[in-house]
Design a protein around this motif. Structure first.
Motif, PDB file in Angstrom:
ATOM      1  N   LEU A 398      14.045  -0.379 -63.800  1.00 12.08           N
ATOM      2  CA  LEU A 398      14.299  -0.591 -62.375  1.00 12.08           C
ATOM      3  C   LEU A 398      15.432   0.304 -61.879  1.00 12.08           C
ATOM      4  O   LEU A 398      15.402   0.789 -60.744  1.00 12.08           O
ATOM      5  CB  LEU A 398      14.632  -2.064 -62.117  1.00 12.08           C
ATOM      6  N   ARG A 399      16.433   0.534 -62.727  1.00 12.93           N
ATOM      7  CA  ARG A 399      17.478   1.483 -62.355  1.00 12.93           C
ATOM      8  C   ARG A 399      16.893   2.881 -62.188  1.00 12.93           C
ATOM      9  O   ARG A 399      17.269   3.618 -61.271  1.00 12.93           O
ATOM     10  CB  ARG A 399      18.572   1.488 -63.432  1.00 12.93           C
ATOM     11  N   SER A 400      15.987   3.238 -63.077  1.00 11.37           N
ATOM     12  CA  SER A 400      15.343   4.538 -62.971  1.00 11.37           C
ATOM     13  C   SER A 400      14.519   4.638 -61.693  1.00 11.37           C
ATOM     14  O   SER A 400      14.480   5.691 -61.056  1.00 11.37           O
ATOM     15  CB  SER A 400      14.444   4.781 -64.192  1.00 11.37           C
ATOM     16  N   VAL A 401      13.849   3.543 -61.312  1.00  6.91           N
ATOM     17  CA  VAL A 401      13.069   3.544 -60.076  1.00  6.91           C
ATOM     18  C   VAL A 401      13.958   3.820 -58.873  1.00  6.91           C
ATOM     19  O   VAL A 401      13.599   4.578 -57.961  1.00  6.91           O
ATOM     20  CB  VAL A 401      12.324   2.198 -59.914  1.00  6.91           C
ATOM     21  N   ASP A 402      15.141   3.218 -58.864  1.00 14.04           N
ATOM     22  CA  ASP A 402      16.074   3.455 -57.754  1.00 14.04           C
ATOM     23  C   ASP A 402      16.445   4.935 -57.669  1.00 14.04           C
ATOM     24  O   ASP A 402      16.493   5.518 -56.572  1.00 14.04           O
ATOM     25  CB  ASP A 402      17.335   2.612 -57.933  1.00 14.04           C
ATOM     26  N   ALA A 403      16.723   5.533 -58.833  1.00 10.84           N
ATOM     27  CA  ALA A 403      17.083   6.956 -58.840  1.00 10.84           C
ATOM     28  C   ALA A 403      15.891   7.824 -58.430  1.00 10.84           C
ATOM     29  O   ALA A 403      16.039   8.796 -57.674  1.00 10.84           O
ATOM     30  CB  ALA A 403      17.590   7.353 -60.226  1.00 10.84           C
ATOM     31  N   GLN A 404      14.690   7.469 -58.918  1.00  7.54           N
ATOM     32  CA  GLN A 404      13.503   8.243 -58.560  1.00  7.54           C
ATOM     33  C   GLN A 404      13.197   8.147 -57.067  1.00  7.54           C
ATOM     34  O   GLN A 404      12.749   9.115 -56.457  1.00  7.54           O
ATOM     35  CB  GLN A 404      12.300   7.748 -59.369  1.00  7.54           C
ATOM     36  N   GLN A 407      15.157  10.642 -54.984  1.00 10.80           N
ATOM     37  CA  GLN A 407      14.631  12.000 -55.087  1.00 10.80           C
ATOM     38  C   GLN A 407      13.276  12.135 -54.398  1.00 10.80           C
ATOM     39  O   GLN A 407      12.989  13.154 -53.756  1.00 10.80           O
ATOM     40  CB  GLN A 407      14.504  12.397 -56.566  1.00 10.80           C
ATOM     41  N   LEU A 408      12.442  11.094 -54.522  1.00  8.74           N
ATOM     42  CA  LEU A 408      11.120  11.156 -53.886  1.00  8.74           C
ATOM     43  C   LEU A 408      11.235  11.167 -52.365  1.00  8.74           C
ATOM     44  O   LEU A 408      10.505  11.909 -51.684  1.00  8.74           O
ATOM     45  CB  LEU A 408      10.270   9.967 -54.335  1.00  8.74           C
ATOM     46  N   ASP A 409      12.109  10.356 -51.833  1.00 10.77           N
ATOM     47  CA  ASP A 409      12.280  10.331 -50.377  1.00 10.77           C
ATOM     48  C   ASP A 409      12.726  11.693 -49.865  1.00 10.77           C
ATOM     49  O   ASP A 409      12.235  12.179 -48.826  1.00 10.77           O
ATOM     50  CB  ASP A 409      13.299   9.259 -49.985  1.00 10.77           C
ATOM     51  N   SER A 410      13.649  12.298 -50.596  1.00 13.69           N
ATOM     52  CA  SER A 410      14.115  13.623 -50.202  1.00 13.69           C
ATOM     53  C   SER A 410      12.992  14.658 -50.324  1.00 13.69           C
ATOM     54  O   SER A 410      12.780  15.477 -49.422  1.00 13.69           O
ATOM     55  CB  SER A 410      15.307  14.028 -51.073  1.00 13.69           C
ATOM     56  N   GLY A 411      12.261  14.624 -51.457  1.00  9.21           N
ATOM     57  CA  GLY A 411      11.181  15.584 -51.651  1.00  9.21           C
ATOM     58  C   GLY A 411      10.054  15.403 -50.660  1.00  9.21           C
ATOM     59  O   GLY A 411       9.466  16.389 -50.187  1.00  9.21           O
ATOM     60  N   LEU A 412       9.744  14.127 -50.329  1.00  7.87           N
ATOM     61  CA  LEU A 412       8.662  13.872 -49.379  1.00  7.87           C
ATOM     62  C   LEU A 412       9.027  14.378 -47.990  1.00  7.87           C
ATOM     63  O   LEU A 412       8.191  14.973 -47.282  1.00  7.87           O
ATOM     64  CB  LEU A 412       8.358  12.374 -49.331  1.00  7.87           C
ATOM     65  N   ALA A 413      10.265  14.168 -47.581  1.00  9.15           N
ATOM     66  CA  ALA A 413      10.697  14.658 -46.260  1.00  9.15           C
ATOM     67  C   ALA A 413      10.614  16.175 -46.200  1.00  9.15           C
ATOM     68  O   ALA A 413      10.144  16.750 -45.197  1.00  9.15           O
ATOM     69  CB  ALA A 413      12.117  14.185 -45.978  1.00  9.15           C
ATOM     70  N   THR A 414      11.043  16.834 -47.259  1.00  8.81           N
ATOM     71  CA  THR A 414      10.995  18.302 -47.295  1.00  8.81           C
ATOM     72  C   THR A 414       9.555  18.802 -47.285  1.00  8.81           C
ATOM     73  O   THR A 414       9.217  19.764 -46.565  1.00  8.81           O
ATOM     74  CB  THR A 414      11.725  18.814 -48.543  1.00  8.81           C
ATOM     75  N   ALA A 415       8.698  18.169 -48.092  1.00  9.85           N
ATOM     76  CA  ALA A 415       7.297  18.596 -48.151  1.00  9.85           C
ATOM     77  C   ALA A 415       6.594  18.376 -46.826  1.00  9.85           C
ATOM     78  O   ALA A 415       5.778  19.207 -46.395  1.00  9.85           O
ATOM     79  CB  ALA A 415       6.577  17.836 -49.267  1.00  9.85           C
TER      80      ALA A 415
END
Length: 481
Positions: A398-404, A407-415
């Motif tokens: 779950l900690r890893s999910v928070d970190a992912q 990064q996903l939110d940032s990558g999705l906005a950029t894409a």
């Protein structure tokens, strides 16, 4: 009353017999040592987790996801899955075996009637007129037997059987928890497939719209047939992805139908999942309170207790066995005299048996019971360690999910920005359609990863709830050892 009056003289007699020598269990003892849950270091692994004293799951933990369809599916699975019936049958068997073991604590009474037609030998020990004649011998009798459990052997065997009953009952809860968690996980994966299908359908609609736009531009002389073919080739790929997600949905529905104990047609009625809800917090009393919250840990503790009582029963076999028997009945070789006073055959007497030399049978049996106890205790130790590991595993994931997610939110906005920019530049005639396809690929990947991450987070929440016992609580069982 009878047992109390006989206890003193019998004890004196037995003491004399024991002094004379009997089979010994000296040198035999279990070797395993139980693990102390409080000694399992976990504070650093649990550091930073959201803790709450009242964070233990409830029995109907699935309701926290706010999906009535999920509630109905789990209720149906708990009522119709064959595994639930199997667990119930194991409980029934354990109860029956306990009842059979407990019978040794009670007096045994039986009645019998025998009728035998027999010719007595003319040259035998019986004189005429019995010799050479046929007679019918009839016997009616009621027999009574009782074993004095002076050493607690029968009581220990009965308690061991009761321990197995309690273990089977807790195992049934563990099975129900495993089943409900399995349904919830399969349901979360079905939701992921529906989300991926929606994403694929949106992609197809976008590509179809762009294809129609390019065709108009080709007609107007703004694009060539090359751009038109590029747009047309992207459409089958989108349709392929839709077909793949439809396959996953069909398989997910089939899996859920099987978990419900139903045929595959039942799965066709399952609509798109709508699971939601925040992540569960961790109880602040880990790991010590996990002893009474995990059904598998509690069940294994009952097996340890049952094995300990088996050892006591095995030790009781080294001591004398005292039985009291009696018989009341009538017997006659002529039916007309069967119920007369002279036909009575009363009998009464105690019996004492003391093992002296048995070739090592009793020691072998006790050594096997000691080994059973060691095995049960080591299995308990392993179960406890695995239970704590499962909790910490879910927390780490779950900690890893928070970190992912960051990064996903940032990558999705950029894409998304890149795709919109490429599409605008194409419409303005600045770039070719290849640039649009190049910008679309990372956007689709990011959207797919985000859908997978949401489903993974739901699965981890379900796994954490299961690792925390799924609402099970049995403090009395947790204290047995």
């Amino acid at each position: 009353m009878l047992q109390a009056s006989l206890r003193a003289p019998l004890a004196a007699l037995l003491g004399a017999l024991l002094a004379g020598g009997c089979a010994s269990f000296d040198g035999l003892a279990p070797k395993a040592v139980g693990t102390d849950a409080a000694a399992l270091a976990a504070s650093r692994s649990l550091a930073g987790a959201r803790l709450s004293p009242a964070a233990w799951p409830t029995a109907a933990w699935w309701q926290r996801f706010g999906d009535p369809q999920l509630d109905a599916l789990i209720a149906e699975a708990l009522a119709g899955n064959p595994g639930v019936g199997s667990a119930r049958a194991r409980i029934d068997k354990a109860v029956a075996l306990a009842a059979s073991s407990g019978a040794a604590l009670a007096p045994q009474v039986s009645a019998g009637a025998d009728v035998t037609r027999q010719r007595y030998s003319s040259n035998g020990i019986f004189p005429p007129p019995l010799a050479g004649s046929w007679r019918t011998q009839t016997q009616l009798a009621v027999s009574f037997g009782y074993e004095f459990d002076l050493w607690g052997r029968n009581r220990a065997a009965y308690d061991a059987a009761l321990g197995q009953v309690r273990a089977a009952e807790v195992d049934a809860y563990a099975m129900r928890l495993l089943l409900s968690a399995g349904v919830a996980r399969a349901y979360a994966q079905l939701g992921r497939s529906f989300e991926q299908l929606e994403l694929a359908q949106t992609t197809l609609a976008q590509r179809q719209a762009i294809f129609d736009l390019i065709r108009q531009r080709v007609t107007a002389g703004l694009d060539s047939e090359v751009e038109l073919k590029q747009a047309e080739m992207s459409i089958p790929a989108a349709r392929l992805r839709i077909a793949q997600q439809e396959e996953e949905i069909a398989l997910g529905r089939n899996l859920l139908a099987a978990l419900l104990g139903q045929g595959p047609d039942r799965g066709l009625a399952i609509v798109r999942p709508r699971m939601q809800g925040e992540l569960p917090a961790l109880p602040s009393a880990l790991p010590s309170d996990l002893l009474g919250r995990r059904p598998d840990v509690v069940a294994q503790r009952w097996r340890v207790e049952a094995a300990r009582r088996d050892i006591e029963a095995a030790k009781g076999q080294f001591y004398p066995n005292v039985n009291l028997s009696a018989l009341v009945g009538v017997q006659s070789i002529t039916f007309s005299k069967l119920l007369t006073t002279g036909s009575g055959i009363p009998a009464f007497g105690p019996a004492l048996r003391l093992p002296l030399f048995d070739g090592g049978r009793l020691r072998g049996n006790l050594a096997a019971k000691d080994a059973d106890y060691d095995l049960a205790l080591e299995q308990y130790n392993q179960t406890l360690i695995e239970a704590l590991r499962e909790v910490v595993d879910q927390l780490a994931s779950l900690r890893s999910v928070d970190a992912q997610r960051v990064q996903l939110d940032s990558g999705l906005a950029t894409a998304r920005q890149g795709y919109q920019l490429a599409l605008a530049r194409y419409r303005a005639g600045i770039d070719s359609y290849l640039q649009v396809l190049a910008a679309e690929a990372p956007l689709l990947e990011q959207q797919s990863l985000q859908a997978n991450l949401r489903a993974h987070e739901l699965e981890l929440s379900i796994n954490l709830i299961r690792a925390l016992g799924g609402g099970f609580e049995d403090a009395s069982a947790a204290g047995a050892s």
